[in-house]
Design an enzyme around this catalytic site. Structure first.
Site, mmCIF file in Angstrom:
data_model
loop_
_atom_site.group_PDB
_atom_site.id
_atom_site.type_symbol
_atom_site.label_atom_id
_atom_site.label_comp_id
_atom_site.label_asym_id
_atom_site.label_seq_id
_atom_site.Cartn_x
_atom_site.Cartn_y
_atom_site.Cartn_z
ATOM 1 C CB CYS A 26 -0.958 0.108 1.176
ATOM 2 S SG CYS A 26 -2.040 -1.302 1.345
ATOM 3 N NE ARG A 83 4.654 1.835 -0.053
ATOM 4 C CZ ARG A 83 5.668 1.563 0.753
ATOM 5 N NH1 ARG A 83 6.896 1.763 0.352
ATOM 6 N NH2 ARG A 83 5.465 1.095 1.954
ATOM 7 C CG ASN A 113 1.636 0.865 4.158
ATOM 8 O OD1 ASN A 113 1.374 -0.317 3.975
ATOM 9 N ND2 ASN A 113 2.874 1.339 4.149
ATOM 10 N N GLY A 114 -0.354 -0.773 6.466
ATOM 11 C CA GLY A 114 0.053 -1.521 7.656
ATOM 12 C C GLY A 114 -1.041 -2.506 8.023
ATOM 13 C CD GLU A 172 17.624 -12.349 -7.328
ATOM 14 O OE1 GLU A 172 17.119 -12.906 -6.332
ATOM 15 O OE2 GLU A 172 17.174 -11.286 -7.794
ATOM 16 C CE LYS A 208 14.227 -10.532 -9.602
ATOM 17 N NZ LYS A 208 14.907 -10.191 -8.387
ATOM 18 C CD GLU A 266 10.299 -10.949 -7.904
ATOM 19 O OE1 GLU A 266 11.427 -11.040 -8.409
ATOM 20 O OE2 GLU A 266 10.062 -10.234 -6.926
ATOM 21 C CG HIS A 321 21.000 -35.628 -3.391
ATOM 22 N ND1 HIS A 321 21.410 -36.838 -2.884
ATOM 23 C CD2 HIS A 321 22.138 -34.939 -3.645
ATOM 24 C CE1 HIS A 321 22.731 -36.869 -2.804
ATOM 25 N NE2 HIS A 321 23.195 -35.720 -3.275
ATOM 26 C CE LYS A 329 11.621 -2.414 -5.294
ATOM 27 N NZ LYS A 329 12.400 -3.407 -6.037
HETATM 28 C C1 AGP Z 1 12.710 -8.996 -5.246
HETATM 29 O O1 AGP Z 1 12.668 -9.187 -6.611
HETATM 30 C C2 AGP Z 1 11.476 -9.263 -4.558
HETATM 31 N N1 AGP Z 1 10.425 -8.445 -5.033
HETATM 32 C C3 AGP Z 1 11.484 -9.507 -3.072
HETATM 33 O O2 AGP Z 1 11.920 -10.820 -2.899
HETATM 34 C C4 AGP Z 1 12.328 -8.590 -2.157
HETATM 35 O O3 AGP Z 1 13.673 -8.783 -2.417
HETATM 36 C C5 AGP Z 1 12.007 -8.901 -0.682
HETATM 37 O O4 AGP Z 1 10.665 -8.613 -0.445
HETATM 38 C C6 AGP Z 1 12.895 -8.165 0.282
HETATM 39 O O5 AGP Z 1 12.715 -6.789 0.175
HETATM 40 P P1 AGP Z 1 13.733 -5.774 0.835
HETATM 41 O O6 AGP Z 1 15.052 -5.977 0.148
HETATM 42 O O7 AGP Z 1 13.145 -4.432 0.570
HETATM 43 O O8 AGP Z 1 13.825 -6.117 2.286
#
Ligand code: AGP
Length: 613
Positions: free
Chosen positions: A2, A27, A100-101, A484, A488, A491, A507, A608
């Protein structure tokens, strides 16, 4: 999760709120809404879906007035829907709130308020806030801010709030506890926002609100107070982000822009932290040589992409400092009984500095008397404020939901940190430091060459994007790169992807391999002892007819014998190869997502900044 924004000034609030919300849309983007004081009283507009829907509605039917507040939502309590969208109100618009929260005790509060005659229209936790405030006013609170203070004392959880009162038409009230909120100061006007980039084009100075503070924005300026009603002198800081940093600068997406920013970001990080003698300089860390010599252990905690950076950091720190290094996910660490003591350095890694699980873990480490060092990208964030020292990644605002430049900057920061601690502990010589620095200096140019090969990577992505799944394999420093790369891919392209330590393949995951499965194998370190092991793993994939996409070093003659496609990367020192290799995987995921037609900057269901558990 948010985004909130608010405006007090002489201009029309609506376009400013919309502009701020668009910049905060990363957000959350399942619905949006604004509330504005108009000559006909407060009016609220909300729309399901992206902000373009809200914008269309406001274009068709203008909302003219000021001040106002706005919200872009990432649903936690209650499905994305019109009635669950913010702003929420109590009574006939007497109190209107964006939030937000999470209000953790909202059920209990709702029951109490219901018995006092309040009616609720949504499934959200937020809606209790305007009702609590309204109840405080009805019970005789002397002023709107007194009502807010009383109400917030009853709420448990996290909040950043923007509040309008029907009977106080000149002001916006704001409050913060555990969720980010800033006050922006322009010329004769003031804003609130979840972050600086949202309003960077409108303001010159900023106040980072602290937990437990309330801000009252009026035409006369800003007053800050705490929950006891005592006034607080705010620290006003100049805005140090260029407005263009939050723009797309001609790229088709923020993610592509941020991928291309990596050479520049890493170059300037190096310039700041390395002197002419190729010695790492990190004065901001502030811990003495003596401290590092006494140190027994490092514990690194983070989430998501930052966790992959932490894994890389562990391998590198172990390799260069001789220390015992452990990593954990924030969401796991906080519920363990970790054996950490004052001889442990706790390192928190986070782009946003607001990730709830990372923050909770940091607080746990503090209780155990550990020193806390954060690797973070956002000045003024909660993580930064609660740490003993901070190594800033200085990557600039990262708007694409999928992290790219913040990740490579975190890897670079671990490179600098490991060399610095290694030297302080006498584990590496001056000569080794200089060799490592030379290797680190080669990274930005190597990434630059990678970017020039984007077309080749796109051709590979176009060929492999339509399968249901993909497997990513790597070893040692590039095991986190495999994780990673897979993250990506899933995601942004929504293709299922698994990252695995290549040695673990036999394994279990080997059962997945058939003639349809793309297997992305990272085997760039020809000098490294794991190279041959990686080649053996690739042979195992080949024997089962898997479709191998190799990430290999320029000039490698071996992998061509069995890889269906090869992404060549410039030669780079094995320790720092993950910083370059991951860029190939960012691009691979990007082009797969493009071919699959997803919304790359705002992938479904994601936000984000994950400020809830
Ligand atoms: C990254 O591509 C992601 N959207 C997500 O995993 C992110 O890295 C994670 O939420 C941690 O966020 P931060 O680095 O702001 O703590």
């Amino acid at each position: 999760m948010c985004g909130i924004v608010g405006y007090v000034g002489k201009r029309d609030a609506t376009p400013l709120l919309l502009d701020g919300l668009k910049r905060l849309e990363y957000r959350g983007y399942d619905s949006g809404g604004i509330a504005v004081h108009t000559p006909d009283g407060i009016q609220i507009r909300k729309c399901m879906g992206r902000l373009t829907e809200l914008e269309k509605d406001l274009t068709a039917n203008a909302l003219i007035g000021r001040p106002g507040i706005g919200h872009t939502r990432w649903a936690t309590h209650g499905e994305p829907s019109q009635r669950n969208s913010h702003p929420h109100q109590a009574g006939a618009g007497e109190v209107i709130v964006v939030h937000n929260g999470i209000i953790e005790n909202y059920q209990e509060l709702k029951e109490q308020l219901r018995s006092a005659g309040h009616e609720f229209l949504s499934d959200t936790d937020t809606e209790v806030i305007p009702h609590l405030i309204q109840q405080e006013l009805a019970d005789g609170a002397a002023s709107p801010d007194a009502a807010i203070r009383q109400a917030l004392k009853k709420a448990r959880g996290a909040y950043a709030l923007g509040i309008l009162f029907k009977d106080d038409p000149d002001k916006v009230y704001a409050a913060r506890l555990g969720s980010p909120l800033i006050v922006g100061l322009g010329e004769d006007e003031t804003f609130i926002a979840s972050d600086v980039p949202a309003i960077v084009n409108q303001i010159q100075n900023v106040i980072y609100l602290n937990d437990g503070e309330i801000a009252i924005l009026s035409p006369e300026g800003v007053a800050i107070q705490n929950l006891a009603g005592e006034s607080i002198e705010p620290e006003i800081k100049p805005v140090d982000i260029a407005p263009e940093a939050a723009e797309m600068a001609g790229f088709e997406t923020f993610m592509m822009k941020e991928i291309h920013e990596q050479p520049r970001v890493l170059r300037s990080l190096l310039e700041k932290h390395v002197d002419r003698e190729d010695t790492v300089i990190v004065p901001e860390i502030g811990f003495s040589t003596d401290y590092f010599q006494q140190l027994r252990r490092i514990m690194i905690v983070s989430c998501g992409t930052a966790y992959h950076a932490a894994m890389y950091g562990k391998f590198l720190l172990e390799h260069l400092t001789g220390l015992a290094v452990e990593t954990d996910l924030g969401s796991e660490f906080r519920y363990r009984s970790p054996r950490i003591e004052s001889d442990t350095l706790f390192v928190a890694v986070s782009q946003s500095g607001e990730t709830a699980d990372t923050l909770a873990s940091l607080r746990l480490a503090r209780e155990k008397d550990c020193k806390v060092l954060s690797i973070c990208n956002v000045p003024g964030s909660s993580l930064v404020r609660e740490s003993d020292s901070v190594l800033f990644t200085e990557a600039g605002p990262e708007i694409g939901v999928a992290s790219t430049k913040a990740y490579t900057a975190q890897l670079m920061a671990f490179g600098l940190l490991a060399i610095h601690i290694g030297r302080a502990r006498g584990e590496i010589s001056e000569e080794t430091e200089q060799q490592l620095m030379k290797a680190l200096r080669a990274v930005p140019n190597a990434i630059h060459y990678m970017l020039e090969r984007a077309d080749d990577i796109q051709a590979i992505a176009d060929k492999h994007h339509d399968g249901p799944s993909a497997l990513y394999l790597g070893r040692r420093f590039n095991y986190p790169t495999a994780l990673e790369g897979a993250l990506k891919n899933k995601e942004i392209s929504y293709q299922h992807a698994e990252g695995y330590a290549a040695g673990e393949m036999k394994h279990g995951p080997i059962a997945l391999i058939n003639e349809y499965l793309p297997v992305i194998c990272i085997c760039t370190q020809t000098e490294d002892e794991v190279y041959e092991k990686m080649i053996s793993n690739m042979k195992e994939v080949e024997a089962r007819h898997g479709r191998i996409i190799a990430v290999a070093t320029d000039g490698d003659k071996v992998v061509a014998d069995f890889a269906e496609d090869i992404i060549y990367v410039p030669p780079i020192h094995e320790e720092f190869s993950p910083i370059v290799n991951v860029v190939a995987l960012q691009l691979l995921a990007y082009y797969a997502a493009q071919a699959r037609g997803t919304d790359i900057d705002k992938p479904r269901n994601l936000a984000k900044s994950v400020t809830v558990e």
